[in-house]
Enzyme design. Sequence first.
Site, PDB file in Angstrom:
ATOM      1  CE1 TYR A  49      -4.151  -1.499  -0.251  1.00 28.87           C
ATOM      2  CE2 TYR A  49      -3.655  -2.648   1.777  1.00 28.87           C
ATOM      3  CZ  TYR A  49      -4.466  -2.457   0.681  1.00 28.87           C
ATOM      4  OH  TYR A  49      -5.604  -3.226   0.514  1.00 28.87           O
ATOM      5  CG  PHE A  57      -7.214   5.777   4.295  1.00 30.39           C
ATOM      6  CD1 PHE A  57      -6.640   4.691   3.633  1.00 30.39           C
ATOM      7  CD2 PHE A  57      -7.496   6.928   3.563  1.00 30.39           C
ATOM      8  CE1 PHE A  57      -6.346   4.747   2.275  1.00 30.39           C
ATOM      9  CE2 PHE A  57      -7.207   6.994   2.200  1.00 30.39           C
ATOM     10  CZ  PHE A  57      -6.630   5.900   1.553  1.00 30.39           C
ATOM     11  NE  ARG A  85      -9.800  -1.292  -9.481  1.00 23.84           N
ATOM     12  CZ  ARG A  85      -9.408  -0.720  -8.339  1.00 23.84           C
ATOM     13  NH1 ARG A  85      -8.583  -1.360  -7.514  1.00 23.84           N
ATOM     14  NH2 ARG A  85      -9.834   0.465  -7.999  1.00 23.84           N
ATOM     15  CB  THR A  91     -12.811   2.378  -3.391  1.00 28.60           C
ATOM     16  OG1 THR A  91     -11.970   2.286  -4.539  1.00 28.60           O
ATOM     17  CG2 THR A  91     -11.979   2.242  -2.139  1.00 28.60           C
ATOM     18  NE  ARG A 102     -13.566  -3.226  -3.037  1.00 34.76           N
ATOM     19  CZ  ARG A 102     -12.578  -2.520  -3.575  1.00 34.76           C
ATOM     20  NH1 ARG A 102     -12.820  -1.652  -4.544  1.00 34.76           N
ATOM     21  NH2 ARG A 102     -11.342  -2.683  -3.135  1.00 34.76           N
ATOM     22  CG  HIS A 115      -5.822  -5.338  -3.448  1.00 32.37           C
ATOM     23  ND1 HIS A 115      -5.626  -3.973  -3.454  1.00 32.37           N
ATOM     24  CD2 HIS A 115      -4.950  -5.855  -4.352  1.00 32.37           C
ATOM     25  CE1 HIS A 115      -4.652  -3.693  -4.322  1.00 32.37           C
ATOM     26  NE2 HIS A 115      -4.224  -4.809  -4.876  1.00 32.37           N
ATOM     27  CD  GLU A 126      -1.193  -4.337  -6.431  1.00 30.96           C
ATOM     28  OE1 GLU A 126      -2.104  -5.065  -6.893  1.00 30.96           O
ATOM     29  OE2 GLU A 126      -1.363  -3.143  -6.116  1.00 30.96           O
TER      30      GLU A 126
HETATM   31  P1  DAT Z   1      -9.084   0.229  -4.179  1.00 27.18           P
HETATM   32  O1  DAT Z   1      -8.968  -0.819  -3.107  1.00 27.18           O
HETATM   33  O2  DAT Z   1     -10.476   0.271  -4.772  1.00 27.18           O
HETATM   34  O3  DAT Z   1      -8.010   0.135  -5.234  1.00 27.18           O
HETATM   35  P2  DAT Z   1      -7.636   2.499  -3.108  1.00 27.18           P
HETATM   36  O4  DAT Z   1      -6.415   1.931  -3.756  1.00 27.18           O
HETATM   37  O5  DAT Z   1      -7.951   3.927  -3.365  1.00 27.18           O
HETATM   38  O6  DAT Z   1      -8.940   1.649  -3.458  1.00 27.18           O
HETATM   39  O7  DAT Z   1      -7.519   2.336  -1.531  1.00 27.18           O
HETATM   40  C1  DAT Z   1      -6.977   1.154  -0.976  1.00 27.18           C
HETATM   41  C2  DAT Z   1      -7.809   0.749   0.215  1.00 27.18           C
HETATM   42  O8  DAT Z   1      -7.719   1.739   1.229  1.00 27.18           O
HETATM   43  C3  DAT Z   1      -9.311   0.629  -0.078  1.00 27.18           C
HETATM   44  O9  DAT Z   1      -9.658  -0.633  -0.592  1.00 27.18           O
HETATM   45  C4  DAT Z   1      -9.898   0.867   1.277  1.00 27.18           C
HETATM   46  C5  DAT Z   1      -8.951   1.861   1.919  1.00 27.18           C
HETATM   47  N1  DAT Z   1      -9.434   3.230   1.763  1.00 27.18           N
HETATM   48  C6  DAT Z   1      -9.440   3.971   0.634  1.00 27.18           C
HETATM   49  N2  DAT Z   1      -9.945   5.192   0.855  1.00 27.18           N
HETATM   50  C7  DAT Z   1     -10.280   5.216   2.171  1.00 27.18           C
HETATM   51  C8  DAT Z   1     -10.854   6.202   3.043  1.00 27.18           C
HETATM   52  N3  DAT Z   1     -11.190   7.398   2.592  1.00 27.18           N
HETATM   53  N4  DAT Z   1     -11.063   5.847   4.332  1.00 27.18           N
HETATM   54  C9  DAT Z   1     -10.707   4.636   4.809  1.00 27.18           C
HETATM   55  N5  DAT Z   1     -10.163   3.670   4.051  1.00 27.18           N
HETATM   56  C10 DAT Z   1      -9.942   3.962   2.765  1.00 27.18           C
HETATM   57 MG    MG Z   2      -5.968   0.466  -5.114  1.00 26.13          MG
END
Ligand code: DAT
Ligand code: MG
Length: 148
Positions: A49, A57, A85, A91, A102, A115, A126
């Site tokens: 991440y 977060f 996706r 998300t 989801r 994920h 990844e």
């Molecule tokens: P995705 O998992 O759809 O690729 P992302 O890469 O933007 O989404 O974020 C990774 C993860 O982080 C997501 O699955 C859940 C968490 N996340 C994202 N935005 C968040 C937020 N605003 N508050 C809390 N958790 C969050």
């Molecule tokens: Mg992501």
Amino acid sequence: MEKTFLMVKPDGVQRDLVGDIVSRFEKKGFKLAGAKLMKITEALAEEHYAEHKGKPFFQELVGFITSGPVFAMVWEGENVIATARQMMGKTNPQDALPGTIRGDFGLTVGKNVIHGSDSPESAEREIGLFFSNSELVEYSKHSKQWIY
Ligand code: DAT
Ligand code: MG
């Protein structure tokens, strides 16, 4: 053929959603190239991440993803990165459409079940983070001719 990295998160494993989620990708026509149940270390979580480091977060995210076993997978098929996706949904599960993983199984963004890599670059990165070459299996499926 294109490959992507997908992972049932700790909430999905604890809620017995692994079978349903695997089944969706199987039925769609994708081919499983590797899979394992594992616990993610804090170091691996932070690397996985890395793009979210510094966001409010981030600590919660690392804490959550290391809180229990995950089911890590590599899936293969035409346009699998973008299609997976779409099958995952947005998300935030409250924005994810019914019929998506989801949308069907989640309620909060912090516990959104799955994920999936979001681009060819992240898929390659990844897959390399989670799987060694010897853990990826090359084989042909008899159903290929009925899908392509
Ligand atoms: P995705 O998992 O759809 O690729 P992302 O890469 O933007 O989404 O974020 C990774 C993860 O982080 C997501 O699955 C859940 C968490 N996340 C994202 N935005 C968040 C937020 N605003 N508050 C809390 N958790 C969050
Ligand atoms: Mg992501």
